[in-house]
Enzyme design. Structure first.
Site, PDB file in Angstrom:
ATOM      1  N   SER A  19       0.819  -1.223   0.000  1.00 12.50           N
ATOM      2  CA  SER A  19       0.000   0.000   0.000  1.00 12.50           C
ATOM      3  C   SER A  19       0.850   1.269   0.000  1.00 12.50           C
ATOM      4  O   SER A  19       1.790   1.403   0.781  1.00 12.50           O
ATOM      5  CB  SER A  19      -0.926   0.016   1.219  1.00 12.50           C
ATOM      6  N   LYS A  70     -13.813  -4.362   2.317  1.00 10.07           N
ATOM      7  CA  LYS A  70     -14.708  -3.247   1.995  1.00 10.07           C
ATOM      8  C   LYS A  70     -16.184  -3.557   2.285  1.00 10.07           C
ATOM      9  O   LYS A  70     -16.938  -2.671   2.685  1.00 10.07           O
ATOM     10  CB  LYS A  70     -14.539  -2.826   0.533  1.00 10.07           C
ATOM     11  N   GLU A  82     -24.852   7.822   0.293  1.00 10.40           N
ATOM     12  CA  GLU A  82     -25.578   7.202  -0.812  1.00 10.40           C
ATOM     13  C   GLU A  82     -24.619   6.470  -1.748  1.00 10.40           C
ATOM     14  O   GLU A  82     -24.895   5.363  -2.216  1.00 10.40           O
ATOM     15  CB  GLU A  82     -26.351   8.285  -1.582  1.00 10.40           C
ATOM     16  N   GLY A 130     -16.857  -4.493 -17.188  1.00  7.88           N
ATOM     17  CA  GLY A 130     -16.870  -5.190 -15.908  1.00  7.88           C
ATOM     18  C   GLY A 130     -18.101  -4.824 -15.097  1.00  7.88           C
ATOM     19  O   GLY A 130     -18.642  -3.719 -15.235  1.00  7.88           O
ATOM     20  N   ALA A 134     -15.493  -2.849  -8.578  1.00 14.82           N
ATOM     21  CA  ALA A 134     -14.848  -1.646  -9.112  1.00 14.82           C
ATOM     22  C   ALA A 134     -15.801  -0.851  -9.988  1.00 14.82           C
ATOM     23  O   ALA A 134     -15.862   0.379  -9.914  1.00 14.82           O
ATOM     24  CB  ALA A 134     -13.595  -2.029  -9.901  1.00 14.82           C
ATOM     25  N   LYS A 159     -25.146 -10.514 -14.981  1.00 17.17           N
ATOM     26  CA  LYS A 159     -24.511  -9.777 -13.879  1.00 17.17           C
ATOM     27  C   LYS A 159     -24.503  -8.280 -14.185  1.00 17.17           C
ATOM     28  O   LYS A 159     -24.754  -7.449 -13.302  1.00 17.17           O
ATOM     29  CB  LYS A 159     -23.089 -10.288 -13.652  1.00 17.17           C
ATOM     30  N   MET A 217      -8.453   1.284 -14.723  1.00 16.51           N
ATOM     31  CA  MET A 217      -8.371   1.545 -13.281  1.00 16.51           C
ATOM     32  C   MET A 217      -7.094   0.979 -12.667  1.00 16.51           C
ATOM     33  O   MET A 217      -6.705   1.371 -11.569  1.00 16.51           O
ATOM     34  CB  MET A 217      -9.588   0.961 -12.573  1.00 16.51           C
TER      35      MET A 217
END
EC number: 1.1.1.25
Length: 278
Positions: A19, A70, A82, A130, A134, A159, A217
């Protein structure tokens, strides 16, 4: 002022050694003259709730949350924004008046990086590759920029369709990766993990034109496989996810400190560090 008397922040994850969040937040703090101590903490897979509780007892002010916690952070929060609720995940916790407040800054980090790169979002046609976490986390902030449409493409159509239904917005529609090459887009965002394994999302090459901005990303020492491929197909502007990483951290920092830090010095420093490591 000792480290102990500084306001304390953490990033919780497993793994966590890689990280860069402490580096990012300490540069933010230095640039904006904020006195904080931000550390990374490896958390046992079944120890997340205890780690957060212990940190609050130590007078922690806030924390970032990365994989695989998460969703647990979402469940642990007393209050949710929200965007966190719709993302189904929390990456930013604030501890205020005995309450745990959960937010998700990933999507706003993406939006700010796109705007920083002069990508026009209003009235744009966006293809989002995707339908996992993400992708889910960025739809609401993208919608706030008033695009013409967001098409969510996924290997499993159902999905993508399920994800779109959560937003109940006619601008958000679903398709499979076998999307018709007749479609035209202004921006293609790769929210799959394909680049991490050197793979490509199987979309038609004809979707890539010189005017299409391609964003991944993921980031690395060199361009990701998706961005290399996009350039080969003729895309003029390709952008990796380093700015999104710094951007989401900047939103977290502003939530905690009430100050919006400059991202450019941090992006430059991290880009230089990546090049040195290459």
């Amino acid at each position: 002022m000792t480290q102990q008397t500084l306001d304390q922040y953490r990033v919780f994850g497993n793994p966590i050694a890689h990280s860069r969040s402490p580096d990012i937040h300490h540069i933010f703090a230095h640039e904006s003259q904020q006195n904080i101590n931000y550390q990374k903490q490896l958390v046992d897979i079944d120890g997340f709730a205890n780690a957060v509780t212990d940190f609050i007892k130590q007078n922690g002010k806030g924390a970032n949350v990365t994989v695989p916690f998460k969703e647990q952070a979402l469940a642990l929060s007393d209050e949710l924004t929200e965007r966190a609720r719709l993302a189904g995940a929390v990456n930013t916790l604030s501890f205020v008046d005995g309450k745990i407040k959960g937010d998700n800054t990933d999507g706003e980090g993406l939006v700010q990086d796109l705007l920083r790169n002069n990508v026009k979002l209003k009235n744009s046609r966006i293809l989002l590759l995707g339908a996992g976490g993400a992708a889910k986390g960025v739809i609401l902030p993208l919608l706030a920029q008033q695009p013409q449409s967001i098409t969510v493409a996924n290997r499993t159509f159902s999905k993508a369709e399920q994800l779109c239904l959560q937003f109940a917005d006619p601008r958000v529609t679903a398709c499979g990766f076998s999307i018709s090459a007749d479609n035209t887009f202004d921006l293609i965002i790769n929210a799959t993990s394909a680049s991490l394994s050197g793979q490509l999302p199987p979309i038609p090459a004809q979707l890539i034109t010189p005017s299409v901005v391609c964003y991944d990303m993921v980031y690395g020492k060199t361009l990701t496989p998706f961005l290399v491929w996009a350039k080969q197909q003729g895309a003029n502007q390709v952008i990796d996810g380093l700015g999104m990483l710094v951007g989401q951290a900047a939103v977290s920092f502003s939530i905690w400190r009430g100050v919006t830090p400059a991202v450019e010095p941090v992006i430059s420093a991290l880009r230089h560090a990546l090049e040195v490591e290459a």
